[in-house]
Design a protein around this motif. Structure first.
Motif, PDB file in Angstrom:
ATOM      1  N   MET A 113       0.804  -1.225   0.000  1.00 20.43           N
ATOM      2  CA  MET A 113       0.000   0.000   0.000  1.00 20.43           C
ATOM      3  C   MET A 113       0.838   1.277   0.000  1.00 20.43           C
ATOM      4  SD  MET A 113      -2.910  -0.597  -0.635  1.00 20.43           S
ATOM      5  CE  MET A 113      -4.088   0.710  -0.463  1.00 20.43           C
ATOM      6  N   ILE A 114       2.091   1.206   0.491  1.00 25.49           N
ATOM      7  CA  ILE A 114       2.869   2.453   0.629  1.00 25.49           C
ATOM      8  C   ILE A 114       3.042   3.197  -0.697  1.00 25.49           C
ATOM      9  CG2 ILE A 114       5.172   3.359   1.194  1.00 25.49           C
ATOM     10  CD1 ILE A 114       4.977   2.079   3.766  1.00 25.49           C
ATOM     11  N   PRO A 115       3.618   2.561  -1.739  1.00 26.08           N
ATOM     12  CA  PRO A 115       3.710   3.309  -3.005  1.00 26.08           C
ATOM     13  C   PRO A 115       2.340   3.644  -3.577  1.00 26.08           C
ATOM     14  CG  PRO A 115       4.399   1.029  -3.301  1.00 26.08           C
ATOM     15  CD  PRO A 115       4.253   1.251  -1.842  1.00 26.08           C
ATOM     16  N   ILE A 116       1.368   2.769  -3.358  1.00 20.03           N
ATOM     17  CA  ILE A 116       0.037   3.012  -3.925  1.00 20.03           C
ATOM     18  C   ILE A 116      -0.586   4.253  -3.292  1.00 20.03           C
ATOM     19  CG2 ILE A 116      -2.284   2.045  -4.219  1.00 20.03           C
ATOM     20  CD1 ILE A 116      -0.976  -0.743  -4.173  1.00 20.03           C
ATOM     21  N   VAL A 117      -0.473   4.354  -1.956  1.00 17.75           N
ATOM     22  CA  VAL A 117      -1.055   5.507  -1.251  1.00 17.75           C
ATOM     23  C   VAL A 117      -0.357   6.805  -1.669  1.00 17.75           C
ATOM     24  CG1 VAL A 117      -1.274   6.582   1.024  1.00 17.75           C
ATOM     25  CG2 VAL A 117      -1.976   4.222   0.700  1.00 17.75           C
ATOM     26  N   THR A 118       0.971   6.746  -1.840  1.00 17.36           N
ATOM     27  CA  THR A 118       1.702   7.955  -2.265  1.00 17.36           C
ATOM     28  C   THR A 118       1.139   8.472  -3.579  1.00 17.36           C
ATOM     29  OG1 THR A 118       3.660   6.811  -1.514  1.00 17.36           O
ATOM     30  CG2 THR A 118       4.002   8.882  -2.679  1.00 17.36           C
ATOM     31  N   ILE A 119       1.032   7.566  -4.537  1.00 17.19           N
ATOM     32  CA  ILE A 119       0.578   7.984  -5.856  1.00 17.19           C
ATOM     33  C   ILE A 119      -0.874   8.452  -5.788  1.00 17.19           C
ATOM     34  CG2 ILE A 119       0.185   7.220  -8.241  1.00 17.19           C
ATOM     35  CD1 ILE A 119       3.102   7.452  -7.569  1.00 17.19           C
ATOM     36  N   MET A 120      -1.691   7.771  -4.970  1.00 16.29           N
ATOM     37  CA  MET A 120      -3.093   8.190  -4.862  1.00 16.29           C
ATOM     38  C   MET A 120      -3.193   9.602  -4.293  1.00 16.29           C
ATOM     39  SD  MET A 120      -5.069   4.713  -3.711  1.00 16.29           S
ATOM     40  CE  MET A 120      -6.614   5.457  -3.328  1.00 16.29           C
ATOM     41  N   GLY A 121      -2.334   9.913  -3.339  1.00 16.37           N
ATOM     42  CA  GLY A 121      -2.316  11.263  -2.759  1.00 16.37           C
ATOM     43  C   GLY A 121      -2.024  12.297  -3.827  1.00 16.37           C
ATOM     44  N   LEU A 122      -0.951  12.047  -4.597  1.00 11.05           N
ATOM     45  CA  LEU A 122      -0.577  12.978  -5.659  1.00 11.05           C
ATOM     46  C   LEU A 122      -1.690  13.084  -6.694  1.00 11.05           C
ATOM     47  CD1 LEU A 122       3.176  12.218  -6.421  1.00 11.05           C
ATOM     48  CD2 LEU A 122       2.175  14.332  -5.563  1.00 11.05           C
ATOM     49  N   GLN A 123      -2.303  11.940  -6.996  1.00 16.34           N
ATOM     50  CA  GLN A 123      -3.355  11.933  -8.012  1.00 16.34           C
ATOM     51  C   GLN A 123      -4.559  12.750  -7.563  1.00 16.34           C
ATOM     52  OE1 GLN A 123      -3.880   7.685  -8.850  1.00 16.34           O
ATOM     53  NE2 GLN A 123      -2.978   8.056 -10.863  1.00 16.34           N
ATOM     54  N   PHE A 124      -4.894  12.655  -6.277  1.00 11.14           N
ATOM     55  CA  PHE A 124      -6.068  13.386  -5.801  1.00 11.14           C
ATOM     56  C   PHE A 124      -5.842  14.894  -5.951  1.00 11.14           C
ATOM     57  CE2 PHE A 124      -8.826  15.336  -2.566  1.00 11.14           C
ATOM     58  CZ  PHE A 124     -10.036  14.893  -3.061  1.00 11.14           C
ATOM     59  N   ALA A 125      -4.642  15.330  -5.539  1.00 13.21           N
ATOM     60  CA  ALA A 125      -4.325  16.748  -5.678  1.00 13.21           C
ATOM     61  C   ALA A 125      -4.367  17.149  -7.154  1.00 13.21           C
ATOM     62  CB  ALA A 125      -2.947  17.018  -5.092  1.00 13.21           C
ATOM     63  N   ASN A 126      -3.873  16.269  -8.008  1.00 12.29           N
ATOM     64  CA  ASN A 126      -3.879  16.529  -9.443  1.00 12.29           C
ATOM     65  C   ASN A 126      -5.282  16.586 -10.007  1.00 12.29           C
ATOM     66  OD1 ASN A 126      -1.627  16.871 -11.278  1.00 12.29           O
ATOM     67  ND2 ASN A 126      -0.729  15.204 -10.091  1.00 12.29           N
ATOM     68  N   LEU A 127      -6.172  15.779  -9.431  1.00 11.10           N
ATOM     69  CA  LEU A 127      -7.548  15.738  -9.923  1.00 11.10           C
ATOM     70  C   LEU A 127      -8.292  17.026  -9.594  1.00 11.10           C
ATOM     71  CD1 LEU A 127      -8.634  12.070  -9.218  1.00 11.10           C
ATOM     72  CD2 LEU A 127      -8.502  13.198 -11.422  1.00 11.10           C
TER      73      LEU A 127
ATOM     74  N   LEU B 230      -4.455  27.980  -2.816  1.00  8.43           N
ATOM     75  CA  LEU B 230      -5.360  26.957  -2.291  1.00  8.43           C
ATOM     76  C   LEU B 230      -4.954  25.575  -2.810  1.00  8.43           C
ATOM     77  CD1 LEU B 230      -8.185  26.466  -0.832  1.00  8.43           C
ATOM     78  CD2 LEU B 230      -9.110  26.400  -3.135  1.00  8.43           C
ATOM     79  N   LEU B 231      -4.669  25.507  -4.126  1.00  3.45           N
ATOM     80  CA  LEU B 231      -4.292  24.226  -4.725  1.00  3.45           C
ATOM     81  C   LEU B 231      -2.946  23.754  -4.184  1.00  3.45           C
ATOM     82  CD1 LEU B 231      -5.414  24.915  -8.377  1.00  3.45           C
ATOM     83  CD2 LEU B 231      -6.550  23.495  -6.691  1.00  3.45           C
ATOM     84  N   ALA B 232      -1.991  24.692  -4.093  1.00  8.13           N
ATOM     85  CA  ALA B 232      -0.682  24.322  -3.549  1.00  8.13           C
ATOM     86  C   ALA B 232      -0.859  23.831  -2.118  1.00  8.13           C
ATOM     87  CB  ALA B 232       0.258  25.516  -3.599  1.00  8.13           C
ATOM     88  N   GLY B 233      -1.711  24.541  -1.349  1.00 11.98           N
ATOM     89  CA  GLY B 233      -1.984  24.134   0.024  1.00 11.98           C
ATOM     90  C   GLY B 233      -2.566  22.733   0.080  1.00 11.98           C
ATOM     91  N   MET B 234      -3.460  22.442  -0.861  1.00 13.82           N
ATOM     92  CA  MET B 234      -4.068  21.108  -0.885  1.00 13.82           C
ATOM     93  C   MET B 234      -3.034  20.039  -1.193  1.00 13.82           C
ATOM     94  SD  MET B 234      -7.759  21.740  -2.553  1.00 13.82           S
ATOM     95  CE  MET B 234      -8.281  20.078  -2.618  1.00 13.82           C
TER      96      MET B 234
END
Lengths: 282, 316
Positions: B236-250, B288-292
């Motif tokens: 889950m560690i690499p998966i969660v990292t990428i999901m975090g980045l993806q959410f901000a990107n979304l 706001l986006l950078a903060g997110m």
């Protein structure tokens, strides 16, 4: 041809990703090269009486809302994509690799600064930075190249630093230091040649990203400006004709997707071929 | 754990400050006089001067920066030059579209990517694996805005199941509003799911080769149970990292897809504000986006520690 080159060629031709990716990339390059010398119809010529024609012997892919030949626009659009990709990735490779090499060689606060900055730039959505820069500098092809190029810098800085640090820990670097070579010479003569293949692979993949980014910016009207042809702008114009001529939205998107797919497959294939240990692990 | 948390909070705060300085520099100092930027290069000097006074940009930069940050901390985001209304109100209105869109797209991404990635890893080197990988290569190559146009062509123009764009607002009812977000969410999720599926597959494969997985199987655990209790938890560690980045990107990166569907979200607000040279809005939305992004990274860091206790121990 040397044995090494022959063996590489044999492995390359047998590698599915590399072969398909190479063929698609070659198609992209040939289209762009061909458009420099010849297109079926003049790219900038408007022909309103013949607008929105269906594909025919005269216009293989039909004509758009201003009567321009779609195939000619697609061929010339390849040129724009390659121009933006090469220069933008070039900016990233040169600046990013230099920063990464310096960070790995000098360590300390400089390394920390480079890494924190690239962490931040990396986490920031690329398209947003590109749009912000285009807004700041004004729309246009040069500014979109700069915007995409700047986004590429941290990508190569991070990669180069990580790879270069691994090389710095090797024994032959220790030997070079013992022989009295300085940091700059070691970087140029030992570190850089050892990490070059990784940079080439990443550059291929970033090229694909740059094509996508250029298309997105041009779609939004911030990238390539008319009358210069661009796949992204063709899609924007096609969306206005979605009801009358849905096929106009198919060709440019397909051109972008095939180019990006080709470059990504080529990058994957190159990685496997240049580092067989990775291929076995996958 | 206390030290770990303090260190993470300090990094979080420092990154936010760095981001705000950078945004202020890029948007307010680099282009020169903001009043000139708003009015354009051909504006008469007297008009530029009057606007500069009105906006308060004739004051020293440090004072303006502190004013801006102070306002942000109090929840006062300033006034939009183009709309003449408080930026906070406009942003809140747009977030009501962008946030549900990002959440819907992320849920789709996770559902698609995790199942496809785990399936591919379980069927490593078989037809199923190759099929999933080929599909994900395609997903990465297709521009999200082209997919969006294709979805409109098929579901709105051909089948007439949904409208081709626009947003009726949440006041029109939950279902009509949600319906307007489905196609954009699919267009956004396809690319992100393709990336996440590849990462899930390689993370699961990597962990499956570990000795403790063989031990778990040797002591009689079923394949499914080993996957759930040992492999996934570690993968889950690499998966969660990428999901975090993806959410901000979304949230931020939906700008192009929002434009395809004419959705009044944050991305489209950014785009319109750029066209209007509405610097107060651009500055606040980017912040706001950078903060997110920073907040999501912070949350991911904490989540790491929850998933892998060794990371907590390392920091003490």
């Amino acid at each position: 041809m040397s044995d090494l080159a022959l063996s590489f060629r044999r492995r390359a031709l047998g590698h599915a990703s590399f072969a398909v990716g190479g063929a698609l990339t070659l198609l992209l390059l040939l289209s762009a090269a061909l458009s420099l010398a010849w297109t079926p119809w003049p790219v900038y010529e408007l022909d309103i009486p013949h607008k929105l024609q269906l594909p025919s012997a005269a216009h293989w892919f039909g004509t758009d809302s201003l009567g321009r030949d779609v195939l000619s626009e697609l061929l010339a659009g390849a040129r724009t994509s390659i121009l933006v990709g090469v220069i933008a990735v070039g900016i990233g490779v040169v600046l990013g690799t230099a920063l990464g090499l310096i960070a790995a060689a000098r360590r300390g606060w400089l390394e920390e600064l480079v890494m924190r900055f690239s962490d931040f730039a990396f986490a920031f959505p690329a398209i947003l930075s590109a749009i912000m820069l285009s807004a700041l500098l004004g729309p246009g092809i040069v500014n979109s190249i700069v915007a995409i190029g700047i986004f590429n810098v941290p990508v190569f800085a991070r990669l180069t630093r990580a790879q270069a640090k691994a090389v710095w820990a090797r024994e032959f670097v220790l030997a070079a230091r013992a022989a009295g070579k300085g940091g700059f010479r070691i970087t140029l003569e030992h570190v850089l040649p050892n990490i070059l293949s990784v940079i080439v692979v990443q550059a291929t993949i970033q090229f694909a990203t740059a094509i996508l980014a250029e298309a997105a910016l041009s779609y939004l009207g911030l990238g390539t400006q008319p009358p210069q042809p661009s796949w992204g702008r063709m899609l924007n114009e096609a969306q206005l004709q979605l009801l009358q001529a849905p096929r106009l939205a198919i060709f440019p998107g397909l051109a972008i997707a095939l180019s990006v797919l080709g470059l990504n497959l080529l990058g994957d294939g190159l990685r496997d071929l240049l580092d067989p240990r990775l291929a076995r692990k996958r | 754990m206390g030290f770990f948390l303090a260190k993470r909070v300090a990094t979080f705060a420092a990154t936010l400050v760095a981001a705000s300085v950078l945004i202020f520099l890029v948007l307010e100092i680099l282009p020169g006089n903001p009043a000139q930027v708003i009015l354009g290069p051909d504006a008469p000097a007297s008009a530029v001067e009057a606007l500069a006074r009105k906006l308060g940009v004739d004051r020293p930069p440090v004072e303006r920066y502190l004013d801006w940050i102070g306002g942000l901390l109090r929840g006062d985001l300033g006034t939009s030059y183009a709309y003449g209304t408080p930026v906070g109100e406009i942003v809140a209105e747009r977030l009501a579209v962008s946030l549900p869109l990002a959440i819907l797209a992320m849920a789709l991404t996770a559902a698609l990517a995790l199942s496809a990635g785990i399936f591919a890893a379980a069927k490593h080197n078989t037809g199923g694996d190759i099929g999933v990988m080929a599909l994900s290569q395609l997903g990465i190559a297709i521009p999200s805005f082209w997919l969006a146009i294709l979805l409109i062509l098929f579901f709105a123009v051909e089948l007439r199941w949904v409208s081709a764009g626009g947003f009726p607002g949440w006041s029109a009812g939950f279902w009509p509003a949600l319906k307007a977000l489905i196609l954009p969410a699919v267009a956004l999720a396809a690319v992100q799911a393709a990336i996440l599926a590849r990462i899930t597959r390689s993370a699961v494969l990597e962990v499956s080769r570990e000795d403790f997985v063989r031990t778990a199987r040797a002591k009689g655990l079923s394949r499914g149970e080993t996957l759930r209790r040992h492999v996934l938890r570690n993968a889950m560690i690499p998966i969660v990292t990428i999901m975090g980045l993806q959410f901000a990107n979304l949230v931020a990166g939906a700008i192009v897809v929002e434009n395809v569907f004419y959705l009044p979200g944050l991305g489209r607000l950014m785009f319109q504000s750029i066209a209007n040279r509405d610097i107060a809005v651009i500055r606040d939305v980017v912040m706001l986006l950078a903060g997110m992004v920073v907040l999501v990274n912070f949350a991911v860091d904490l989540l790491y520690a929850a998933i892998d206790p060794r990371l907590r121990a390392q920091d003490v």
